[in-house]
Motif scaffolding. Structure first.
Motif, short mmCIF file in Angstrom:
data_model
loop_
_atom_site.label_atom_id
_atom_site.label_comp_id
_atom_site.label_asym_id
_atom_site.label_seq_id
_atom_site.Cartn_x
_atom_site.Cartn_y
_atom_site.Cartn_z
N GLY A 168 0.63 -1.01 -0.11
CA GLY A 168 0.13 -0.15 0.08
C GLY A 168 0.90 1.18 -0.17
N ARG A 174 2.64 6.40 2.04
CA ARG A 174 1.38 5.63 1.76
C ARG A 174 0.69 6.29 0.75
NH1 ARG A 174 0.17 1.39 4.75
NH2 ARG A 174 -1.79 0.88 3.73
N GLU A 178 -5.46 3.08 4.61
CA GLU A 178 -4.96 2.16 5.67
C GLU A 178 -5.99 1.01 5.76
OE1 GLU A 178 -2.78 2.17 7.71
OE2 GLU A 178 -2.01 4.17 7.42
N MET A 179 -6.98 1.33 5.30
CA MET A 179 -8.17 -0.27 5.31
C MET A 179 -7.66 -1.09 4.04
SD MET A 179 -11.36 1.35 3.63
CE MET A 179 -12.39 -0.24 3.46
N TRP A 180 -6.82 -0.76 3.17
CA TRP A 180 -6.19 -1.63 2.12
C TRP A 180 -5.85 -2.97 2.60
CZ3 TRP A 180 -6.48 -2.88 -2.76
CH2 TRP A 180 -5.58 -3.34 -3.51
N PRO A 181 -6.24 -4.20 2.36
CA PRO A 181 -5.61 -5.41 2.92
C PRO A 181 -4.40 -5.84 2.01
CG PRO A 181 -7.48 -5.77 1.62
CD PRO A 181 -7.37 -4.30 1.56
N ASP A 182 -3.04 -5.55 2.52
CA ASP A 182 -1.97 -5.96 1.89
C ASP A 182 -2.02 -7.21 1.32
OD1 ASP A 182 -1.19 -3.25 2.93
OD2 ASP A 182 -0.01 -4.09 4.38
N TRP A 183 -1.62 -7.23 -0.11
CA TRP A 183 -1.48 -8.59 -0.64
C TRP A 183 0.03 -9.14 -0.39
CZ3 TRP A 183 -3.88 -8.04 -6.20
CH2 TRP A 183 -5.29 -7.84 -6.21
N VAL A 184 0.35 -9.65 0.66
CA VAL A 184 1.36 -9.88 1.10
C VAL A 184 2.32 -10.96 -0.11
CG1 VAL A 184 3.01 -11.05 2.83
CG2 VAL A 184 0.97 -9.95 3.53
#
Lengths: 217, 230
Positions: A168, A174, A178-184
């Protein structure tokens, strides 16, 4: 011999400096067209900062070794050519490695073995072979800068996609909420293969479309 | 038991968990270039493993005796040349040059051997055999050995046994990855791949999925260590 005023050569000796410079950036892009230097391309593009450090390191090494090889080209023996290239490159890589360890220690630790692995980056050897061992100083320099810019563009595109989707952020700043779910997965090894494969497909698709468009027009 | 356990850990870690191709991205050029046929992929894997073993044997020897800070041979020469000095000689600035030289000569040796005794294999390798010189996997193995010999604390310095285990099983991991890829690509030839993705594109995506499968090995080393070290 005066290189500043070129006499019209009877036989054309390969592309000129300007052509070499431009062809490195897009038409012969090292990553998307020639598929060279894959190992650092995939390994250091999990963020923009390591990717750009790698691009600058490659720019330095490629420029220095292209100039050096171009200077010693009358002395090269065909069977020892590759060895001379790699030893030249290894010297400049040692310089970069020590420099990074002295001034940006954190980054040098993060890049780990991939800085010394520039020695075996096919991109640099292939430029020494294709251009610098045959052409003069100015052309070799222009070629090195052009190819490095193309390499940097390729790295930047890959790192942008991976860092934004995976963390993100872009250059550590940034960009996604913040609510973006990180695609690890994107910053892990599989993400590198998938992103490069898909971007390669995209570039092929776009250039095929443009070619057919210009043919029809 | 602890000794065997350490070696097994290094082997499993090099071959599966931190696979050279799918985790460290080493040797991608032959991975994409030679992985079209299963038998050629096997030959390439064997050649790389062989060169890895020779090159890491030589580079361990050079690093241990000559290049690392305070190496025995260099210290002896230094003392003989200027007795009574307290300086610890350090040649590690020459590391990369020496490794490249060692790798290039090992490849030359393997090439001569294969050309003499396996001419058919030599023909099918074509341009890829000399290219092993620029295979990142081999330089990477040398660098790992360097890290564990000249950078480590005196008690943790790797011996020849550990270095060779890392190199050979790294090569085995490379062979596994390239053969899996060749199997996939033989099937892919029968598929209707979109035109833009043909060749390298679809190969890279398949490699990504393969790498995801190999992520499943993460953590195996910890439980294996607990099992072996008790």
């Amino acid at each position: 011999m005066n290189t500043a005023t070129p006499e019209a050569p009877a036989v054309r000796e390969g592309p000129t400096a300007g052509e070499r410079f431009l062809s490195g950036i897009l038409p012969e892009n090292p990553i998307y067209r020639q598929l060279l230097g894959m190992c650092p391309t995939l390994a250091v593009t999990n963020g923009m900062q390591p990717a750009m450090t790698m691009a600058v390191a490659v720019l330095f090494v490629l420029t220095c070794s292209n100039l050096m090889v171009s200077l010693i080209r009358p002395l090269l023996k065909p069977h020892l050519r590759i060895l001379v290239f790699t030893l030249t490159i290894a010297t400049f890589v040692t310089i970069v490695d020590r420099f990074l360890a002295a001034y940006v220690y954190e980054m040098s630790k993060a890049l780990g073995p991939y800085i010394p692995l520039i020695i075996v980056n096919c991109l640099i050897i292939s430029r020494c072979e294709v251009c610098a061992s045959k052409q003069g100083l100015v052309t070799a320099g222009a070629d090195a800068v052009g190819q490095s810019l193309g390499f940097a563009i390729g790295l930047a595109s890959l790192a942008t996609v991976r860092e934004i989707l995976g963390a993100g952020t872009w250059f550590g700043l940034r960009v996604l909420p913040e609510m973006w779910p990180d695609w690890v997965l994107m910053v892990l090894p599989p993400g590198a293969f998938l992103t490069l494969g898909l971007l390669l497909g995209l570039v092929n698709w776009y250039s095929a479309r443009r070619d057919s468009g210009s043919a029809a027009a | 038991m602890e000794y065997i356990g350490e070696l097994i850990l290094i082997a499993v870690s090099a071959a599966l968990i931190n696979n050279f191709v799918l985790h460290y991205f080493l040797g991608i050029c032959p991975f994409i270039g030679v992985s079209r046929k299963l038998d050629m992929a096997f030959g390439m894997g064997c050649a790389v493993t062989f060169v890895l073993a020779i090159a890491s044997f030589l580079s361990w020897t050079f690093t241990y005796f000559i290049l690392r800070p305070g190496a025995p041979l260099t210290t002896w020469i230094w003392q003989a040349a200027s007795p009574g000095t307290e300086v610890v000689p350090d040649l590690s600035i020459l590391n990369y040059l020496v490794y490249i030289f060692v790798i290039a000569s090992s490849v030359q040796f393997v090439e001569m051997y294969v050309r003499k005794f396996y001419p058919a294999l030599y023909k099918s390798f074509g341009v890829f055999l000399p290219l092993i010189t620029t295979n990142c996997a081999i330089l990477f193995a040398c660098l790992e050995i360097m890290k564990n010999v000249s950078g480590a604390a005196p008690a943790d310095v790797w011996g020849l046994d550990k270095s060779l285990t890392l190199a050979i099983f790294g090569g085995v991991g490379f062979t596994i990855a390239i053969m899996l890829m060749a199997g996939i690509r033989e099937e892919l030839d029968l598929c209707d791949v979109p035109k833009a993705m043909r060749g390298a594109g679809i190969t890279l995506v398949a490699a990504g999925i393969l790498a995801m499968a190999f992520l499943g090995f993460t953590g195996v080393d910890r439980s294996l260590a607990a099992l072996l070290m008790d």
